[in-house]
Scaffold this motif. Structure first.
Motif, PDB file in Angstrom:
ATOM      1  N   LEU A  60      -3.630   2.524  -4.929  1.00 31.34           N
ATOM      2  CA  LEU A  60      -3.383   2.412  -6.559  1.00 31.34           C
ATOM      3  C   LEU A  60      -4.258   3.399  -7.187  1.00 31.34           C
ATOM      4  O   LEU A  60      -5.395   3.125  -7.130  1.00 31.34           O
ATOM      5  CB  LEU A  60      -3.986   0.950  -6.880  1.00 31.34           C
ATOM      6  N   ASN A  61      -3.663   4.106  -7.979  1.00 26.38           N
ATOM      7  CA  ASN A  61      -4.419   5.253  -8.698  1.00 26.38           C
ATOM      8  C   ASN A  61      -4.805   4.540  -9.951  1.00 26.38           C
ATOM      9  O   ASN A  61      -4.355   4.769 -11.087  1.00 26.38           O
ATOM     10  CB  ASN A  61      -3.595   6.415  -8.968  1.00 26.38           C
ATOM     11  N   THR A  62      -6.184   4.247  -9.843  1.00 27.55           N
ATOM     12  CA  THR A  62      -6.856   3.592 -11.191  1.00 27.55           C
ATOM     13  C   THR A  62      -7.674   4.833 -11.969  1.00 27.55           C
ATOM     14  O   THR A  62      -8.176   4.855 -13.128  1.00 27.55           O
ATOM     15  CB  THR A  62      -7.710   2.589 -10.796  1.00 27.55           C
ATOM     16  N   ASN A  63      -7.851   5.792 -11.093  1.00 28.84           N
ATOM     17  CA  ASN A  63      -8.608   7.001 -11.525  1.00 28.84           C
ATOM     18  C   ASN A  63      -8.485   8.018 -10.446  1.00 28.84           C
ATOM     19  O   ASN A  63      -8.395   7.858  -9.388  1.00 28.84           O
ATOM     20  CB  ASN A  63     -10.008   6.944 -11.669  1.00 28.84           C
ATOM     21  N   GLY A  64      -8.321   9.493 -10.788  1.00 31.75           N
ATOM     22  CA  GLY A  64      -8.345  10.321  -9.863  1.00 31.75           C
ATOM     23  C   GLY A  64      -9.277  10.448  -8.877  1.00 31.75           C
ATOM     24  O   GLY A  64      -9.280  10.978  -7.796  1.00 31.75           O
ATOM     25  N   SER A  65     -10.671   9.893  -9.035  1.00 25.93           N
ATOM     26  CA  SER A  65     -11.700   9.727  -8.103  1.00 25.93           C
ATOM     27  C   SER A  65     -11.725   8.473  -7.372  1.00 25.93           C
ATOM     28  O   SER A  65     -12.707   8.328  -6.987  1.00 25.93           O
ATOM     29  CB  SER A  65     -12.864  10.353  -8.907  1.00 25.93           C
ATOM     30  N   ALA A  66     -10.745   7.558  -7.828  1.00 25.05           N
ATOM     31  CA  ALA A  66     -10.767   6.329  -6.892  1.00 25.05           C
ATOM     32  C   ALA A  66     -11.124   6.529  -5.463  1.00 25.05           C
ATOM     33  O   ALA A  66     -10.544   7.578  -4.919  1.00 25.05           O
ATOM     34  CB  ALA A  66      -9.628   5.450  -7.101  1.00 25.05           C
ATOM     35  N   LYS A  67     -11.553   5.589  -4.638  1.00 20.38           N
ATOM     36  CA  LYS A  67     -11.721   6.038  -3.136  1.00 20.38           C
ATOM     37  C   LYS A  67     -11.197   4.816  -2.477  1.00 20.38           C
ATOM     38  O   LYS A  67     -11.384   3.590  -2.790  1.00 20.38           O
ATOM     39  CB  LYS A  67     -13.102   6.417  -2.916  1.00 20.38           C
ATOM     40  N   ALA A  68     -10.579   5.161  -1.277  1.00 19.71           N
ATOM     41  CA  ALA A  68     -10.183   4.233  -0.266  1.00 19.71           C
ATOM     42  C   ALA A  68     -10.559   4.798   1.200  1.00 19.71           C
ATOM     43  O   ALA A  68      -9.849   5.832   1.450  1.00 19.71           O
ATOM     44  CB  ALA A  68      -8.922   3.749  -0.573  1.00 19.71           C
ATOM     45  N   GLY A  69     -11.376   4.092   2.071  1.00 21.09           N
ATOM     46  CA  GLY A  69     -11.448   4.901   3.236  1.00 21.09           C
ATOM     47  C   GLY A  69     -12.513   4.062   4.048  1.00 21.09           C
ATOM     48  O   GLY A  69     -12.530   2.840   3.819  1.00 21.09           O
ATOM     49  N   VAL A  70     -13.005   4.545   5.342  1.00 23.21           N
ATOM     50  CA  VAL A  70     -13.743   4.210   6.242  1.00 23.21           C
ATOM     51  C   VAL A  70     -15.303   4.362   5.827  1.00 23.21           C
ATOM     52  O   VAL A  70     -15.451   5.530   5.488  1.00 23.21           O
ATOM     53  CB  VAL A  70     -13.207   4.493   7.441  1.00 23.21           C
ATOM     54  N   MET A  71     -16.024   3.659   6.116  1.00 25.05           N
ATOM     55  CA  MET A  71     -17.602   3.589   5.909  1.00 25.05           C
ATOM     56  C   MET A  71     -18.320   3.010   6.990  1.00 25.05           C
ATOM     57  O   MET A  71     -18.087   1.941   7.584  1.00 25.05           O
ATOM     58  CB  MET A  71     -17.894   3.079   4.545  1.00 25.05           C
ATOM     59  N   ILE A  72     -19.854   3.655   7.295  1.00 26.04           N
ATOM     60  CA  ILE A  72     -20.584   3.215   7.899  1.00 26.04           C
ATOM     61  C   ILE A  72     -21.697   3.399   7.132  1.00 26.04           C
ATOM     62  O   ILE A  72     -22.117   4.000   6.330  1.00 26.04           O
ATOM     63  CB  ILE A  72     -20.940   4.081   9.089  1.00 26.04           C
ATOM     64  N   ARG A  73     -22.460   2.009   6.735  1.00 30.88           N
ATOM     65  CA  ARG A  73     -23.595   1.689   5.954  1.00 30.88           C
ATOM     66  C   ARG A  73     -24.733   0.979   6.583  1.00 30.88           C
ATOM     67  O   ARG A  73     -24.545   0.169   7.483  1.00 30.88           O
ATOM     68  CB  ARG A  73     -22.721   1.092   4.833  1.00 30.88           C
ATOM     69  N   GLU A  74     -25.888   1.569   6.253  1.00 29.45           N
ATOM     70  CA  GLU A  74     -27.234   1.123   6.686  1.00 29.45           C
ATOM     71  C   GLU A  74     -27.327  -0.700   6.410  1.00 29.45           C
ATOM     72  O   GLU A  74     -27.626  -1.318   7.225  1.00 29.45           O
ATOM     73  CB  GLU A  74     -28.069   1.757   6.483  1.00 29.45           C
ATOM     74  N   THR A  75     -27.094  -0.687   5.184  1.00 25.09           N
ATOM     75  CA  THR A  75     -27.580  -2.147   4.595  1.00 25.09           C
ATOM     76  C   THR A  75     -26.491  -2.159   3.590  1.00 25.09           C
ATOM     77  O   THR A  75     -25.536  -1.432   3.134  1.00 25.09           O
ATOM     78  CB  THR A  75     -28.996  -2.180   3.751  1.00 25.09           C
ATOM     79  N   LEU A  76     -26.291  -3.706   3.046  1.00 23.06           N
ATOM     80  CA  LEU A  76     -25.282  -4.044   1.907  1.00 23.06           C
ATOM     81  C   LEU A  76     -26.006  -4.104   0.603  1.00 23.06           C
ATOM     82  O   LEU A  76     -25.376  -4.377  -0.309  1.00 23.06           O
ATOM     83  CB  LEU A  76     -24.988  -5.461   2.325  1.00 23.06           C
ATOM     84  N   GLN A  77     -26.976  -3.253   0.481  1.00 23.07           N
ATOM     85  CA  GLN A  77     -27.592  -2.729  -0.684  1.00 23.07           C
ATOM     86  C   GLN A  77     -26.918  -1.739  -1.502  1.00 23.07           C
ATOM     87  O   GLN A  77     -26.477  -0.636  -0.816  1.00 23.07           O
ATOM     88  CB  GLN A  77     -29.196  -2.259  -0.677  1.00 23.07           C
ATOM     89  N   SER A  78     -26.920  -1.616  -2.771  1.00 24.63           N
ATOM     90  CA  SER A  78     -26.314  -0.664  -3.507  1.00 24.63           C
ATOM     91  C   SER A  78     -26.780   0.719  -3.372  1.00 24.63           C
ATOM     92  O   SER A  78     -25.971   1.734  -3.552  1.00 24.63           O
ATOM     93  CB  SER A  78     -26.099  -0.803  -4.963  1.00 24.63           C
ATOM     94  N   ASP A  79     -27.810   0.977  -2.959  1.00 25.68           N
ATOM     95  CA  ASP A  79     -28.363   2.289  -2.749  1.00 25.68           C
ATOM     96  C   ASP A  79     -28.863   2.795  -1.268  1.00 25.68           C
ATOM     97  O   ASP A  79     -29.410   3.785  -1.006  1.00 25.68           O
ATOM     98  CB  ASP A  79     -29.890   2.363  -3.237  1.00 25.68           C
ATOM     99  N   SER A  80     -28.166   2.011  -0.354  1.00 21.85           N
ATOM    100  CA  SER A  80     -28.243   2.340   1.037  1.00 21.85           C
ATOM    101  C   SER A  80     -27.786   3.837   1.459  1.00 21.85           C
ATOM    102  O   SER A  80     -26.802   4.329   0.864  1.00 21.85           O
ATOM    103  CB  SER A  80     -27.317   1.180   1.759  1.00 21.85           C
ATOM    104  N   ARG A  81     -28.359   3.849   2.526  1.00 27.07           N
ATOM    105  CA  ARG A  81     -27.776   5.176   3.236  1.00 27.07           C
ATOM    106  C   ARG A  81     -26.360   4.874   4.067  1.00 27.07           C
ATOM    107  O   ARG A  81     -26.366   3.670   4.230  1.00 27.07           O
ATOM    108  CB  ARG A  81     -28.676   5.621   4.555  1.00 27.07           C
ATOM    109  N   TYR A  82     -25.572   5.800   3.723  1.00 24.23           N
ATOM    110  CA  TYR A  82     -23.966   5.583   4.291  1.00 24.23           C
ATOM    111  C   TYR A  82     -23.574   7.093   4.574  1.00 24.23           C
ATOM    112  O   TYR A  82     -23.698   8.029   4.191  1.00 24.23           O
ATOM    113  CB  TYR A  82     -23.061   4.916   3.160  1.00 24.23           C
ATOM    114  N   ALA A  83     -22.121   6.779   5.031  1.00 24.12           N
ATOM    115  CA  ALA A  83     -21.357   7.813   5.313  1.00 24.12           C
ATOM    116  C   ALA A  83     -19.995   7.392   5.133  1.00 24.12           C
ATOM    117  O   ALA A  83     -19.593   6.097   5.712  1.00 24.12           O
ATOM    118  CB  ALA A  83     -21.457   8.650   6.726  1.00 24.12           C
ATOM    119  N   ILE A  84     -18.859   7.945   4.533  1.00 22.24           N
ATOM    120  CA  ILE A  84     -17.617   7.542   4.233  1.00 22.24           C
ATOM    121  C   ILE A  84     -16.817   8.766   4.136  1.00 22.24           C
ATOM    122  O   ILE A  84     -17.117  10.000   3.986  1.00 22.24           O
ATOM    123  CB  ILE A  84     -17.413   6.872   2.717  1.00 22.24           C
ATOM    124  N   VAL A  85     -15.452   8.600   4.894  1.00 19.91           N
ATOM    125  CA  VAL A  85     -14.579   9.457   4.634  1.00 19.91           C
ATOM    126  C   VAL A  85     -13.353   8.796   3.904  1.00 19.91           C
ATOM    127  O   VAL A  85     -13.058   7.502   4.260  1.00 19.91           O
ATOM    128  CB  VAL A  85     -13.973  10.247   5.881  1.00 19.91           C
TER     129      VAL A  85
END
Length: 169
Positions: A60-85
């Protein structure tokens, strides 16, 4: 599996397993970017090396920069280390990573649209993101060295890139 809104999305997201086995994820939030993220995450634990593969068949295009993908995240905190495609409505495929807690992420992108397969792999601190249109032939989108603990989270991430809306994929 579990589902959580990370950060402070204006509208909480959710995830549903459909009768055909696919997963629909909805997510609010301002973005997965800057020093702190705001999105919905449908995840499970990952111990050590591994990979996640998913097909984003619609978004669903709510914004041109909306994102949907797969992620690996170190913690569930908002400032965690991560990678996403992730797939975006107007910026193609993005590989983003935050290599240190509460730091600015880095990003690479390439054109893409429509239904795509996305894959992230983790081997030690090396995380790589890939794109495929058929789920068989893969093209590298980006990679990063991200020092993370052994026990991390892997899953599906969706952000509306507009804190007043709810996107879905």
């Amino acid at each position: 599996r579990a589902d959580v809104s990370i950060g402070s999305p204006g509208i909480a997201g959710s995830a549903v397993v459909n009768p055909n086995g696919s997963i629909s994820v909805s997510g609010g939030g301002a973005d997965i970017w800057n020093n702190s993220d705001s999105f919905n995450y449908d995840y499970q634990p990952l111990v050590g090396d591994g990979a996640i593969v998913a097909q984003v068949s619609n978004q669903l295009n709510t914004n041109g920069s909306a994102k949907a993908g797969v992620m690996i995240r170190e913690t569930l905190q908002s400032d965690s280390r991560y990678a996403i495609v992730a797939l975006t409505p107007s910026a193609g495929i993005q590989f983003q990573s935050r290599s240190a807690t509460h730091n600015m992420p880095t990003s690479t992108s390439q054109p893409a649209s429509g239904s795509v397969w996305l894959k992230l792999t983790r081997t030690g601190s090396a995380i790589s993101g890939y794109l495929s249109y058929d789920g068989v032939n893969w093209t590298a989108v980006g990679s990063a060295s991200i020092p993370m603990v052994n026990n991390v989270y892997v899953g599906l991430a969706v952000t509306a890139h507009d804190n007043t809306k709810l996107s879905s994929a």
